[in-house]
Motif scaffolding. Sequence first.
Motif, mmCIF file in Angstrom:
data_model
loop_
_atom_site.group_PDB
_atom_site.id
_atom_site.type_symbol
_atom_site.label_atom_id
_atom_site.label_comp_id
_atom_site.label_asym_id
_atom_site.label_seq_id
_atom_site.Cartn_x
_atom_site.Cartn_y
_atom_site.Cartn_z
ATOM 1 N N GLY A 133 0.803 -1.222 0.000
ATOM 2 C CA GLY A 133 0.000 0.000 0.000
ATOM 3 C C GLY A 133 0.833 1.268 0.000
ATOM 4 O O GLY A 133 1.785 1.398 -0.769
ATOM 5 N N ARG A 134 0.482 2.186 0.897
ATOM 6 C CA ARG A 134 1.174 3.481 0.958
ATOM 7 C C ARG A 134 2.655 3.329 1.285
ATOM 8 O O ARG A 134 3.485 4.069 0.777
ATOM 9 C CB ARG A 134 0.522 4.394 1.993
ATOM 10 N N VAL A 135 2.981 2.380 2.150
ATOM 11 C CA VAL A 135 4.385 2.200 2.543
ATOM 12 C C VAL A 135 5.196 1.691 1.351
ATOM 13 O O VAL A 135 6.277 2.194 1.061
ATOM 14 C CB VAL A 135 4.499 1.254 3.757
ATOM 15 N N GLU A 136 4.668 0.713 0.643
ATOM 16 C CA GLU A 136 5.346 0.208 -0.551
ATOM 17 C C GLU A 136 5.483 1.326 -1.591
ATOM 18 O O GLU A 136 6.536 1.475 -2.218
ATOM 19 C CB GLU A 136 4.568 -0.955 -1.146
ATOM 20 N N ASN A 137 4.439 2.123 -1.745
ATOM 21 C CA ASN A 137 4.457 3.206 -2.717
ATOM 22 C C ASN A 137 5.533 4.238 -2.392
ATOM 23 O O ASN A 137 6.258 4.689 -3.282
ATOM 24 C CB ASN A 137 3.080 3.877 -2.790
#
Length: 106
Positions: free
Chosen positions: A84-88
């Motif tokens: 999600g946001r962390v991977e992004n």
Amino acid sequence: MGLALHTTRQDGRVTVSARGSIDLHSSDDLRQRLEALVEAGHKEIVVDLTAVDFCDSSGLNVLVRAYKNARDHNASFSVTGAYGRVENVLHTTGLDRFLIGAPPEG
């Protein structure tokens, strides 16, 4: 939500499982934990971000410094489980190229 850290050791690998948000208010706890593991002589350190829903620039800074500190001590350092946001944010900043490790075996 704060940050909870849980450390496990198995087959020479130390895994720090994080849960919550890594931000200005919580990143120092992660920094201290990772520095202590490197100073204790652990040679393979993995941070599991599966349960992390947010990571700001202070969290990224901690991960980069931990990576460099581990390398300075001839240890490996990687993160896993980012989504999600962390991977992004890891992908957008280019940090995924050297922080994200191979998926665990099994």
